[in-house]
Design a protein around this motif. Structure first.
Motif, PDB file in Angstrom:
ATOM      1  N   SER A   1      20.818  25.512  -4.340  1.00 37.91           N
ATOM      2  CA  SER A   1      21.402  24.202  -4.625  1.00 37.91           C
ATOM      3  C   SER A   1      22.707  24.103  -3.854  1.00 37.91           C
ATOM      4  O   SER A   1      23.555  24.999  -3.933  1.00 37.91           O
ATOM      5  N   ARG A   2      22.842  23.037  -3.050  1.00 39.28           N
ATOM      6  CA  ARG A   2      24.117  22.849  -2.354  1.00 39.28           C
ATOM      7  C   ARG A   2      24.817  21.666  -3.012  1.00 39.28           C
ATOM      8  O   ARG A   2      24.358  20.522  -2.875  1.00 39.28           O
TER       9      ARG A   2
ATOM     10  N   VAL B   1      15.633  28.096  -8.086  1.00 43.87           N
ATOM     11  CA  VAL B   1      16.964  28.555  -7.688  1.00 43.87           C
ATOM     12  C   VAL B   1      17.210  29.938  -8.278  1.00 43.87           C
ATOM     13  O   VAL B   1      17.666  30.860  -7.593  1.00 43.87           O
TER      14      VAL B   1
ATOM     15  N   ARG C   1      16.265  20.571   3.618  1.00 44.12           N
ATOM     16  CA  ARG C   1      16.490  19.865   2.364  1.00 44.12           C
ATOM     17  C   ARG C   1      15.156  19.534   1.702  1.00 44.12           C
ATOM     18  O   ARG C   1      14.237  19.028   2.344  1.00 44.12           O
TER      19      ARG C   1
ATOM     20  N   TYR D   1      12.963  23.083 -10.189  1.00 42.09           N
ATOM     21  CA  TYR D   1      13.986  23.387  -9.175  1.00 42.09           C
ATOM     22  C   TYR D   1      14.945  24.456  -9.705  1.00 42.09           C
ATOM     23  O   TYR D   1      15.294  25.406  -8.989  1.00 42.09           O
ATOM     24  N   ASP D   2      15.373  24.317 -10.970  1.00 41.92           N
ATOM     25  CA  ASP D   2      16.312  25.285 -11.527  1.00 41.92           C
ATOM     26  C   ASP D   2      15.727  26.697 -11.529  1.00 41.92           C
ATOM     27  O   ASP D   2      16.395  27.661 -11.168  1.00 41.92           O
TER      28      ASP D   2
ATOM     29  N   GLY E   1      22.126  18.412  -2.481  1.00 39.63           N
ATOM     30  CA  GLY E   1      20.741  18.553  -2.932  1.00 39.63           C
ATOM     31  C   GLY E   1      20.245  19.980  -2.878  1.00 39.63           C
ATOM     32  O   GLY E   1      21.032  20.929  -2.775  1.00 39.63           O
ATOM     33  N   PHE E   2      18.917  20.105  -2.924  1.00 39.97           N
ATOM     34  CA  PHE E   2      18.299  21.435  -2.938  1.00 39.97           C
ATOM     35  C   PHE E   2      17.740  21.762  -1.560  1.00 39.97           C
ATOM     36  O   PHE E   2      17.139  20.910  -0.916  1.00 39.97           O
TER      37      PHE E   2
ATOM     38  N   SER F   1      14.396  14.763  -2.957  1.00 39.87           N
ATOM     39  CA  SER F   1      15.231  14.618  -4.145  1.00 39.87           C
ATOM     40  C   SER F   1      14.356  14.783  -5.387  1.00 39.87           C
ATOM     41  O   SER F   1      13.139  14.639  -5.332  1.00 39.87           O
TER      42      SER F   1
END
Lengths: 462, 462
Positions: A62-63, A55, A29, A51-52, A67-68, A32
């Motif tokens: 992303s779950r 991904v 993980r 983050y995007d 979280g990521f 955040s």
């Protein structure tokens, strides 16, 4: 907009490099968005965007609701991505490869070993002829798990003569000294642990510890051992797991651990359950014996390791670990699992060479040669304005400071272009504060061309 | 109350063992009380009490507002604590140590290597005498980073003759075959990754992979290679990082990979970015060549490794890795960091032995001896009701099933008491479903006493 784009990219790059260096393990993980923003001192929207994009690149996933996470499997481990980015010229691995790859013509005042003609080759050859004559299991069979019993008894007697109380069952042979430290690292360390080293120290300690993904803290080294105040502070601040050092002739400084420093050091270590790995690789080059932490401690928290690559052969490999009994038993399992049981043949040759009646005499000659070379090299370096930090009593190293304003890395680069391989100070320094230092190996300084090239390179720097 | 006490203790024990095996790394956040309770199917108050007691013991720490963390430093890595608990008799490390420690008198039909008199000792001795005669750097100097160039060229030609396209720069020498696999593991694996192995497979693969703290999945092995359906399913279910196998003579079964299986296997691996490590250690024992995955793949996702411990010497160590160029460069860094650059001397002896004109002839004799021994051992085993799974074309191994109702672990224990070291099937099996199998090494089965002891031990089991 340009600024925001740059920021997002820099956040992405930071995360990618943490994944490459395994600071973020796979399937783990990520912090955040809020925590990451705070840690990186950027806005939350910057992290969201970073983050995007990661991904989208498949770098993280992303779950929903959780979280990521980093994706798995990840890129292979790349040692040069771990730790602070340094110029290739002061990267320990670069210096190792440069020295190991160097062709017959190049001069290597920076390398860490003796020229081949300084070794006891006639003893090695006698051992080879002996083995070629006998019908010998040593030629083909695996070694017993702890290695040759005769060799372990030899090491026991040798350690007893240094006041280290040890039984042969507490000793395990390894492929080399580096292999010994590596096994201990795998046994005692987990990623994220902290390890103390001397600053400066043998540069491959940095590369080796990087491979264990631990945090390395350098303790300034003084002419009588590590700085005790800084040592105590580091224990307090970082709760380190290990301290890795040479007690005998210290690499790269040629200094010796003073008895009162040894005692205080051990008291500090014992109060905090810090394990000490004492690398005794230079034992046979010592002329005046310095105390061994393993002797003071009785092999409780101190692990003694060594090898013969500096005195018998770097090519015929044999190292050892001496430690408390239950640790040795577990280290045997680890050795079998990761390298099975080798070195029966090499250890037999090394043992025969060490116990050959000519070895002691050869060592006396070697001490004499080294003393002469230390003296003449010192003189030539001082003529160039290069000052030894101390005048070592023994060993092959001189740790030297350049004239004011000169830079060792630049000097190393210039000298390399003329076929002279140097060892710039920052390779040995975790804090990178040895930019005007070099380590010289006096045994590799017999060619006058070295000093001519040094003089030329010093002139290049205004 | 007694029941609650027991539950709390079992939760504590479970957490402690996860810390010992490093399933929980040091300084790492534990699952929340709620999540732990759910995972362990106990009440929240049980977990609260267990966590509190573990804090009191210093095993974990509470960080206000952040949850519970494992403390660091932790206990040393103990390989026997990782993975399912097995009896010492079927622990791979126990079998290795038992075989390696065995004294001159004991018989070892279960061990994995040839008797010393089956090796080409005269060739080795000739190489030793050669080295003793020359003024040679091989006696004392470190090796170049990738190892001897002459040896790498030899390996290149050897691999080309197996249709593996490779340049000498794509080859790195290692200390041994096990060392080769270990380096690849450190390079490509992180704790928690999944690795596929054959079931059964060489037992030290289990011990080695345990040291990397990965999840091991066994794929049932058929007489023509791994079961493809199960292989595909395992890729789907576990997204594994590596598959570790022998393509030539398979250990322990003596089977060969069939061409159509090799092709499908590689197609599955390529579709999922699974890296294959192909251990070619038995190449010189092959009489009819089976396909190499490395040849089909062109060393893209397949890494080829090998050594000469089965055919030249287990004591004079030399292994190698062949892989794509950028991986090799990074593996060189990792090798230098963790074992510096050894094996110059050993690799020179192995190379001289392999290229000695008598080596090929010796191998022909060895193939002949092995064929004879496979035949006579098979006959003697069948007389005892012990059935080979297949009749191998080559190699030293017979994978054999015991008569109905007999247990191999018990048999191994009984035979050990009479000085006969066996290799019980479950040592090789990740799923532990080979309880009635044994691996025999026909080269170690020349003494009639082995079959007498086997007959006696079979009679012990009703």
């Amino acid at each position: 907009m340009a600024r925001a784009g740059t920021l997002i990219e820099s956040v992405m790059k930071d995360i990618e490099s943490k994944i490459a260096s395994r600071a973020y393990l796979p399937n783990t993980r990520l912090p955040s968005v809020r925590a990451q923003a705070k840690a990186m001192q950027v806005s939350i929207s910057t992290v969201v965007e970073a983050y995007d994009r990661l991904v989208a690149e498949g770098c993280i996933v992303s779950r929903p609701g959780a979280g990521f996470y980093t994706s798995g499997p990840i890129a292979p481990l790349n040692l040069t991505h771990i730790g602070p980015k340094v110029a290739r010229e002061i990267d320990p691995l670069w210096v190792s490869r440069e020295s190991l790859e160097s062709t017959a013509g190049s001069l290597m005042p920076g390398c860490g070993w003796l020229p081949s003609e300084w070794f006891y080759q006639s003893g090695i050859k006698r051992a080879l002829r002996n083995l070629a004559r006998t019908h010998s299991l040593d030629l083909t069979e695996y070694a017993p798990p702890k290695g040759s019993q005769a060799f372990r008894h030899f090491l026991q007697r040798r350690m007893l003569s240094h006041n280290i109380e040890v039984s042969a069952e507490q000793i395990m042979l390894t492929e080399s000294g580096t292999h010994a430290i590596d096994l201990i690292g795998r046994f005692l360390l987990s990623p994220g642990d902290t390890v103390l080293v001397d600053d400066p120290c043998y540069f491959n300690f940095h590369a080796l510890l990087k491979a264990h993904r631990v945090k390395i803290i350098g303790i300034p080294y003084t002419p009588s051992g590590p700085d005790l105040e800084r040592f105590a502070q580091a224990i307090k601040d970082h709760n380190p797991r290990l301290y890795l050092t040479n007690s005998g002739v210290h690499n790269p400084t040629g200094a010796h651990l003073a008895p009162h420093v040894a005692h205080k050091l051990l008291t500090l270590a014992q109060a905090s359950e810090l394990v000490i790995v004492e690398d005794d690789i230079f034992a046979d080059l010592e002329t005046i014996r310095s105390p061994r932490l393993a002797a003071l401690d009785g092999l409780d928290q101190v692990i003694e390791i060594g090898s013969f690559s500096k005195t018998v052969s770097a090519s015929i490999r044999c190292g050892y670990i001496a430690a408390k009994q239950d640790w040795i038993e577990q280290l045997v399992d680890l050795k079998i699992a990761t390298s099975f049981s080798g070195n029966r043949f090499d250890s037999e040759i090394v043992l025969q060479t060490l116990t050959d009646s000519g070895y002691r005499k050869h060592m006396e000659k070697l001490h004499h040669w080294l003393a002469k070379q230390r003296q003449s090299t010192t003189k030539k370096l001082i003529n160039l304005g290069i000052q030894p930090w101390i005048q070592p009593k023994d060993g092959m190293f001189l740790w030297c400071q350049l004239p004011t304003g000169k830079n060792a890395t630049q000097l190393a680069r210039d000298c390399l272009s003329k076929g002279v391989v140097l060892a710039p100070g920052n390779v040995f320094s975790q804090s990178l504060n040895a930019h005007d230092y070099l380590r010289f190996n006096v045994a590799q300084c017999t060619d006058e061309k070295i000093f001519e090239v040094l003089a030329w390179a010093l002139d290049q720097q205004i």
